[in-house]
Design a protein around this motif. Structure first.
Motif, mmCIF file in Angstrom:
data_model
loop_
_atom_site.group_PDB
_atom_site.id
_atom_site.type_symbol
_atom_site.label_atom_id
_atom_site.label_comp_id
_atom_site.label_asym_id
_atom_site.label_seq_id
_atom_site.Cartn_x
_atom_site.Cartn_y
_atom_site.Cartn_z
ATOM 1 N N ASP A 257 -7.917 6.428 1.953
ATOM 2 C CA ASP A 257 -8.223 7.674 2.678
ATOM 3 C C ASP A 257 -8.323 7.490 4.192
ATOM 4 O O ASP A 257 -8.631 8.435 4.910
ATOM 5 C CB ASP A 257 -9.504 8.329 2.160
ATOM 6 N N MET A 258 -8.067 6.269 4.677
ATOM 7 C CA MET A 258 -8.101 6.045 6.131
ATOM 8 C C MET A 258 -6.855 6.646 6.782
ATOM 9 O O MET A 258 -5.762 6.555 6.242
ATOM 10 C CB MET A 258 -8.173 4.548 6.418
ATOM 11 N N GLU A 259 -7.028 7.260 7.936
ATOM 12 C CA GLU A 259 -5.896 7.845 8.664
ATOM 13 C C GLU A 259 -5.130 6.754 9.393
ATOM 14 O O GLU A 259 -5.730 5.858 10.001
ATOM 15 C CB GLU A 259 -6.384 8.900 9.653
ATOM 16 N N VAL A 260 -3.797 6.824 9.335
ATOM 17 C CA VAL A 260 -2.941 5.839 10.000
ATOM 18 C C VAL A 260 -1.762 6.540 10.658
ATOM 19 O O VAL A 260 -1.471 7.705 10.375
ATOM 20 C CB VAL A 260 -2.407 4.778 9.006
ATOM 21 N N CYS A 261 -1.077 5.803 11.526
ATOM 22 C CA CYS A 261 0.188 6.257 12.115
ATOM 23 C C CYS A 261 1.290 5.308 11.633
ATOM 24 O O CYS A 261 1.031 4.134 11.364
ATOM 25 C CB CYS A 261 0.112 6.238 13.633
ATOM 26 N N PHE A 262 2.513 5.821 11.560
ATOM 27 C CA PHE A 262 3.586 4.956 11.053
ATOM 28 C C PHE A 262 4.963 5.495 11.411
ATOM 29 O O PHE A 262 5.128 6.671 11.740
ATOM 30 C CB PHE A 262 3.481 4.804 9.528
ATOM 31 N N GLY B 287 0.834 -1.196 0.000
ATOM 32 C CA GLY B 287 0.000 0.000 0.000
ATOM 33 C C GLY B 287 0.864 1.240 0.000
ATOM 34 O O GLY B 287 2.071 1.186 0.276
ATOM 35 N N LEU B 288 0.241 2.364 -0.305
ATOM 36 C CA LEU B 288 0.968 3.636 -0.399
ATOM 37 C C LEU B 288 0.327 4.652 0.536
ATOM 38 O O LEU B 288 -0.893 4.833 0.525
ATOM 39 C CB LEU B 288 0.932 4.146 -1.843
ATOM 40 N N LEU B 289 1.167 5.283 1.359
ATOM 41 C CA LEU B 289 0.697 6.315 2.284
ATOM 42 C C LEU B 289 1.064 7.696 1.762
ATOM 43 O O LEU B 289 2.095 7.865 1.115
ATOM 44 C CB LEU B 289 1.314 6.123 3.672
ATOM 45 N N GLU B 290 0.235 8.672 2.079
ATOM 46 C CA GLU B 290 0.526 10.067 1.736
ATOM 47 C C GLU B 290 0.552 10.887 3.023
ATOM 48 O O GLU B 290 -0.325 10.732 3.878
ATOM 49 C CB GLU B 290 -0.526 10.624 0.784
#
Length: 241
Positions: A117-122, A75-78
């Motif tokens: 579009d779900m918010e995540v932490c990383f 997956g790709l995060l922005e």
């Protein structure tokens, strides 16, 4: 007559071969060269440094959103860095669930855990600065996760994982550039279509006005002809009288 074997007798008689190994003698030049070699080796050990001393930037407990789900495993995060949008690649081995298990270990896909579009932490490391996908995640989790994973330093990331990152990020780069090109092309087509519609509307208006004026002129001509025929008829009748 008994002979007393004294050290002097043994040496002077020559009857006994020596078993002592003669010490090797080094010339001053070879000794100097040996000393220099040892010195150089010591210096090399002293000044040895890592291949790359450049520090790798990291993101700890960063917040972002799921840009896209590439497939079951990636997956790709922005997110924003230095007030600019940027992207981060992750896989199911980086995606953590409750109890410290990863999605890969639990045999879950990215879509089983996250949605676009779900918010995540990383946590992440900047592996390829300046590229379309410069960041590689080493821990991704939903904000409601009770136990958060610890960040992994860049030195602990395996060569295999970095190789996979390189290949997948290159594919993402093509994907992202394609999206941008498609969006730009769509805007251009919309602008061209809008301009074409306005031109067609203007042409239709001019054509309509021309037709209206033409119809009026034709009606006026008919009226003139009718009046002319009427006058001629009156003149003819007058002559007959």
């Amino acid at each position: 007559e008994d002979i007393i074997l004294t050290p002097d007798y043994i040496i002077d008689s020559g009857e006994f071969s020596s078993t002592l190994v003669k010490p090797k003698r080094y010339s001053s030049s070879s000794s100097s060269a040996h000393t220099n070699t040892v010195s150089v080796k010591k210096q090399l050990k002293t000044v040895a440094v890592p291949i790359s001393t450049k520090e790798v930037r990291t993101a700890i407990k960063q917040t972002g959103k799921v840009k896209t789900i590439l497939n079951d495993n990636f997956g790709l995060l922005e997110f924003c860095r230095d007030d600019l949008p940027t992207f981060c690649l992750f896989d199911t081995f980086d995606l953590y669930l409750e109890g410290g298990k990863t999605a890969a270990r639990s045999e879950l896909t990215v879509a089983n855990v996250l949605a676009p579009d779900m918010e995540v932490c990383f946590h992440a490391c900047e592996i390829s600065p300046g590229s379309s996908v410069p960041w590689l995640a080493n821990g991704v989790w939903r904000p409601d996760l009770s136990s958060q994973p610890k960040p992994v330093p860049h030195s602990k990331i395996t060569k295999e994982k970095l190789a996979v990152f390189k290949k997948v990020s290159e594919s993402c780069e093509v994907l992202l550039s394609g999206v941008l090109v498609t969006a730009s092309s769509s805007v251009q087509k919309m602008e061209e279509a809008s301009g074409s519609t306005e031109t067609e509307a203007s042409d239709m208006k001019e054509t309509t006005e021309t037709h209206v004026i033409g119809d009026g002129d034709e009606e006026e001509e008919k009226k003139k002809e009718t009046k002319l025929h009427h006058d001629d008829s009156m003149n003819v009748n007058g002559k007959g009288i």
